[in-house]
Design a protein around this motif. Structure first.
Motif, short mmCIF file in Angstrom:
data_model
loop_
_atom_site.label_atom_id
_atom_site.label_comp_id
_atom_site.label_asym_id
_atom_site.label_seq_id
_atom_site.Cartn_x
_atom_site.Cartn_y
_atom_site.Cartn_z
N ALA A 156 2.91 3.36 0.20
CA ALA A 156 3.81 4.15 1.04
C ALA A 156 3.24 4.30 2.45
O ALA A 156 3.95 4.16 3.45
N ALA A 157 1.94 4.58 2.53
CA ALA A 157 1.28 4.72 3.83
C ALA A 157 1.35 3.42 4.62
O ALA A 157 1.64 3.41 5.82
N LEU A 232 -4.61 2.70 15.53
CA LEU A 232 -5.88 2.01 15.25
C LEU A 232 -6.61 2.61 14.05
O LEU A 232 -7.07 1.86 13.17
N PRO A 233 -6.76 3.94 13.94
CA PRO A 233 -7.48 4.51 12.77
C PRO A 233 -6.87 4.13 11.43
O PRO A 233 -7.60 3.63 10.56
N PRO A 234 -5.54 4.32 11.21
CA PRO A 234 -5.01 3.89 9.91
C PRO A 234 -5.08 2.38 9.72
O PRO A 234 -5.28 1.90 8.59
N VAL A 254 -2.03 10.46 1.56
CA VAL A 254 -1.05 11.47 1.99
C VAL A 254 -1.38 11.93 3.42
O VAL A 254 -0.49 12.07 4.26
N ALA A 255 -2.67 12.15 3.67
CA ALA A 255 -3.08 12.53 5.03
C ALA A 255 -2.76 11.41 6.02
O ALA A 255 -2.37 11.67 7.16
N THR A 256 -2.91 10.16 5.57
CA THR A 256 -2.59 9.02 6.43
C THR A 256 -1.10 8.97 6.74
O THR A 256 -0.70 8.68 7.88
#
Length: 317
Positions: A156-157, A232-234, A254-256
């Protein structure tokens, strides 16, 4: 390099950058402006996940698949447009010295703006649909994805972050979609702020695009660079976990997802704010250009005071 030796191209590109700097300042001062876009993103995210992992595409015929895909894109485009128009209505309240009223912004969006903006929204959706069809055929996949059918927090992310869209062709499609979106965002201020008809608003936007092409391209590239930094981070997280085969707890994904929602909403905010401020700056430039031409002087956009939503001056009047 001093101000006298800068090339006209560089100066005009700086104008686009100055608009984005102001967009950051406005959001920092009035975080409520972020609300319409983020709420709309929640609905879009729910739709994306449903149609990627729940909806039975195999039960649809070819014609039903195309029709359903167009209606989905139309729905998402409508949601994005409502968010953009609500943002513009809130900015008009701020510019005219009124208290923020979400209810009034929603009412103006639905009763006044959407009927005029609908032809633009349909055109935008149709072009996006055509680009999506090209993208799907390029992947030779009915669903147009490569994450598999299993719904997990990680998948999902990745879906919401657009992690699978990494080929050169995908980036080209994304570039075209972004261009159409930003042109639409340039049309909306004429509808929301000046109550122009659909045709007049489109003509106005394309005049601005022709006269201030460098500024528009500067904003286009700068917002794209901002999106690269935001995601960039994810992107690194997805890449590292894929390469290492690592399994992370669902709370990380979920946080992502939440991070991607905030990031994507901020990206759309920057695009609409850039288009709105460029429109408002052009309005002031046109007003002062007439006086300058009477005296035989030339006038560039940077010769005109950049409008601000924070200076208490009603530039919309």
């Amino acid at each position: 390099m001093d101000g006298e030796t800068k090339s006209p191209f560089f100066e005009r590109a700086q104008s686009g950058g100055a608009i984005l700097v102001h967009a950051f300042k406005v959001l920092d001062t009035y975080p409520v402006l972020f609300m319409p876009i983020f709420i709309c993103w929640i609905f879009v995210a729910a739709g994306i996940l449903y149609f990627n992992y729940v909806f039975d595409w195999d039960a649809c015929s070819a014609s039903e698949t195309f029709l359903t895909a167009f209606l989905i894109i139309m729905g998402f485009t409508l949601i994005y447009s409502m968010a953009a128009l609500m943002l513009l209505e809130l900015l008009e309240q701020l510019e005219r010295g009124r208290k923020f009223s979400i209810i009034a912004a929603v009412r103006e969006t639905f009763m006044k703006d959407l009927p005029k903006a609908l032809p633009v929204i349909v055109t935008w959706a149709f072009i996006d649909f055509c680009l999506t069809v090209l993208d799907v055929f390029s992947r030779d996949s009915k669903k147009g994805g490569n994450l598999g059918d299993e719904f997990t927090a990680e998948n999902a992310a990745k879906t919401l972050a657009g992690y699978e869209n990494t080929s050169i062709f995908d980036l080209g499609i994304e570039a075209l979609e972004k261009g159409i979106r930003m042109i639409s965002f340039l049309i909306f201020p004429a509808i929301a702020w000046e109550d122009l008809s659909t045709v007049a608003a489109v003509k106005k936007a394309f005049v601005i695009l022709r006269v201030h092409t460098t500024e528009f391209v500067s904003g286009y590239l700068t917002t794209w660079a901002a999106s690269a930094i935001i995601f960039l981070p994810p992107g690194l997280l997805f890449y590292i976990t894929d390469k290492m085969g690592a399994t992370l707890p669902d709370r990380v994904w979920v946080a992502t997802i939440i991070y991607c929602g905030v990031g994507w909403s901020f990206y759309l905010y920057l695009e609409q704010m850039f288009a709105g401020l460029l429109y408002l700056w052009n309005k002031k430039w046109e007003q002062e250009l007439g006086y300058a031409e009477e005296s035989g002087a030339s006038l560039s956009l940077r010769d005109v005071r950049q409008p601000s939503f924070l200076d208490g001056i009603a530039d919309l009047n």
